[in-house]
Design an enzyme around this catalytic site. Structure first.
Site, short mmCIF file in Angstrom:
data_model
loop_
_atom_site.label_atom_id
_atom_site.label_comp_id
_atom_site.label_asym_id
_atom_site.label_seq_id
_atom_site.Cartn_x
_atom_site.Cartn_y
_atom_site.Cartn_z
N ASP A 93 13.53 54.11 -18.39
CA ASP A 93 13.71 52.81 -17.73
C ASP A 93 13.39 51.70 -18.73
O ASP A 93 12.29 51.64 -19.27
CB ASP A 93 12.77 52.72 -16.52
N ASP A 188 16.69 47.70 -16.14
CA ASP A 188 16.15 47.02 -14.96
C ASP A 188 16.69 45.60 -14.86
O ASP A 188 16.71 44.86 -15.86
CB ASP A 188 14.62 47.01 -15.07
N GLU A 238 20.89 48.01 -13.40
CA GLU A 238 20.53 47.55 -12.05
C GLU A 238 21.01 46.12 -11.93
O GLU A 238 20.56 45.24 -12.66
CB GLU A 238 19.02 47.63 -11.84
N HIS A 312 12.79 53.65 -5.84
CA HIS A 312 11.39 53.23 -5.75
C HIS A 312 11.20 51.87 -5.10
O HIS A 312 10.06 51.48 -4.82
CB HIS A 312 10.77 53.22 -7.15
N ASP A 313 12.29 51.13 -4.89
CA ASP A 313 12.21 49.79 -4.30
C ASP A 313 12.72 49.74 -2.87
O ASP A 313 12.72 48.67 -2.25
CB ASP A 313 13.03 48.79 -5.13
#
Length: 522
Positions: A93, A188, A238, A312-313
């Site tokens: 990431d 990200d 993302e 994870h969000d």
């Protein structure tokens, strides 16, 4: 790329091997055989770099050092080596919109070093932009008499990508990890990196229209990819609040920026007027429209999507669009099938393959997420704020992976339903959600129509019924999905191919049933 499947690991909650309450790299190594058995091709690891952990690792203070909480660089190198033996690639990431406020660059900026101040975005006067975590997006520094921009938490100052030296630092970090043997990179909130040439107040919203898919974002991404030679790696961006046109540029065959991208529009169908912290039932009609718009639009632009429900969000999808009770298994399987039969690369978030649910915490003391803690304060007049967090908090996805029935010490409480929902209970049960996921992955690798076929959505009168067609050469799949707990009439004269119930449906779909019919596939 077409037939690959990515498994996302949140290391902090995946597998703890030393009993300190935190998952670690050795825990991932320990579970590589399980992941290989499942059939996945890549492991996306959320950040394990040195960090104060204000935002669970997305506030990085050193991009080239492993947080001792997770282990050592030698542990990570061993993970890469062992995963490679199983033909599993590791995806790191990359968080480059911002750093931690504890990063040496920012500390030097605060100390008055103008060279490093230009690594960030300092202004004499703030705009009225809002942070995505609540409150102002600007923080005042008294000794500098300036404000710095933080689109997220104040401990996450935004980097200034207009500074060529910042872009060189980013390239250097990517090359460092590529040389370690990393085979994939997840970027990200990468579409937020390019800020406007002129900063102004936003009288129509929170400021996002000025920095989302900003003026130089495509140039910057191309520069980073070309100069690091990561075209041969799997890359995914993302994309926050993005547009179809931009995503076609981000992941289109003609533009050659990234291999694929995430968009989140389908996960806002229960946000009334785009308000995350207001509870509402999912708008299934809007969901159908969004999947049709994005799937067919990306196809028309020869661009590729990352397919997902959970990460994870996001809260657990079986709690959000499925059923935690009577139809828990059926709805979890249906939701999985929906994603895995679409056009794009499927992503499985840890625990999704066993149907893990939301945590349903009863006290604010049980929460750890900075966004949730901030919103609890901002919602202080709302008597329903704990229920809101129970539906919306990112901590719903961050509770420990449920390997067995044991409730262990952890940085965040394990969901008590681990007594029933766990890998141990499902791995030897052929009818389990876990074994169903394994079948889905095998189907994608067996039938090119699933991996490479075109997609077309078919209109229906029922909002709860979604139908789409996959087709490749002379092969056809018609895929039916019931997003409700009631029977829905349907009709199909093709051959039954696959579904989540033991037997094929007759003239109606049962609650949360999916049924795939085929022509030319046996």
């Amino acid at each position: 790329m077409y037939d690959k499947v990515v498994y996302q690991i949140y290391p902090k909650s995946f597998k703890d091997t030393n009993g300190d309450g935190f998952g670690d790299i050795k825990g991932i190594i320990e579970k590589l055989d399980y992941l290989s058995w499942l059939g996945v091709d890549y492991l996306w690891l959320t950040p394990m770099y040195l960090s104060p952990e204000n935002d669970n690792g997305y506030d990085i203070s050193n991009y080239k050092q492993i947080n001792p909480q997770y282990g050592s660089m030698e542990d990570l190198e061993e993970l890469i080596k062992q995963a490679d033996k199983l033909n599993i690639g590791i995806m790191m990431d990359m968080v480059f919109n911002h750093t931690s406020s504890e990063h040496p660059w920012f500390k030097q900026a605060l100390a008055g070093d103008k060279y490093y101040q230009d690594y960030y975005i300092f202004k004499d006067e703030p705009t009225n932009w809002e942070s995505k975590f609540g409150g102002s997006a600007w923080e005042y520094i008294e000794n500098l008499d300036k404000y710095y921009l933080h689109l997220f938490d104040k401990s996450q100052p935004d980097l200034n990508w207009d500074n060529p030296q910042v872009r060189e630092e980013v390239k250097n970090i990517i090359l460092f990890w590529k040389e370690k043997g990393i085979k994939g990179f997840r970027f990200d909130v990468i579409n937020l990196i390019s800020k406007p040439d002129v900063f102004r107040d936003d009288n129509e919203g929170d400021g996002r229209r000025y920095y989302t898919d900003g003026p130089h974002v495509h140039d910057y991404i191309k520069e980073i990819v070309n100069d690091t030679g990561i075209e041969d790696c799997i890359t995914v961006g993302e994309m926050s609040s993005t547009s179809l046109d931009n995503c076609i540029k981000y992941s289109g065959s003609k533009t050659k920026e990234l291999a694929m991208c995430f968009n989140f529009h389908h996960l806002k169908i229960d946000y009334p007027n785009n308000q995350k912290w207001v509870l509402a039932k999912p708008d299934l009609k809007q969901m159908k429209f969004l999947f049709k718009y994005w799937q067919e639009g990306m196809q028309a632009g020869d661009a590729w999507s990352a397919l997902f429900w959970c990460n994870h969000d996001q809260p657990r999808i079986v709690s959000r669009l499925g059923d935690e009770g009577k139809y828990w298994m059926e709805s979890a399987k249906m939701l999985a099938t929906y994603i895995h039969f679409l056009r794009g690369t499927p992503y499985i978030y840890q625990g999704e393959e066993i149907g893990m649910t939301n945590a349903h915490f009863k006290s604010i003391d049980q929460y750890r997420d900075v966004e949730s803690l901030n919103m609890y304060q901002l919602l202080d007049k709302n008597e329903d704020r704990l229920n809101i967090l129970g539906e919306r908090s990112r901590d719903n996805s961050r509770t420990p992976m449920q390997w067995d029935t044991k409730i262990r010490k952890s940085w965040i409480e394990i969901n008590p339903n681990c007594k029933n929902i766990n890998v141990e209970n499902q791995i030897h049960n052929e009818d389990s959600i876990l074994n169903y996921y394994r079948k889905l992955i095998k189907l994608r690798k067996t039938y090119p129509i699933i991996a490479k076929g075109n997609v077309e959505f078919i209109d229906t009168k029922d909002d709860e019924l979604v139908i789409y067609k996959r087709f490749l050469d002379d092969d056809v799949l018609i895929c039916f999905y019931n997003f409700s707990d009631k029977n829905l009439e349907f009709d199909c004269d093709l051959n039954y191919f696959f579904g989540n119930y033991i037997s094929a449906p007759s003239n109606f779909l049962r609650p949360y049933e999916c049924a795939i019919y085929s022509k030319g596939i046996y």
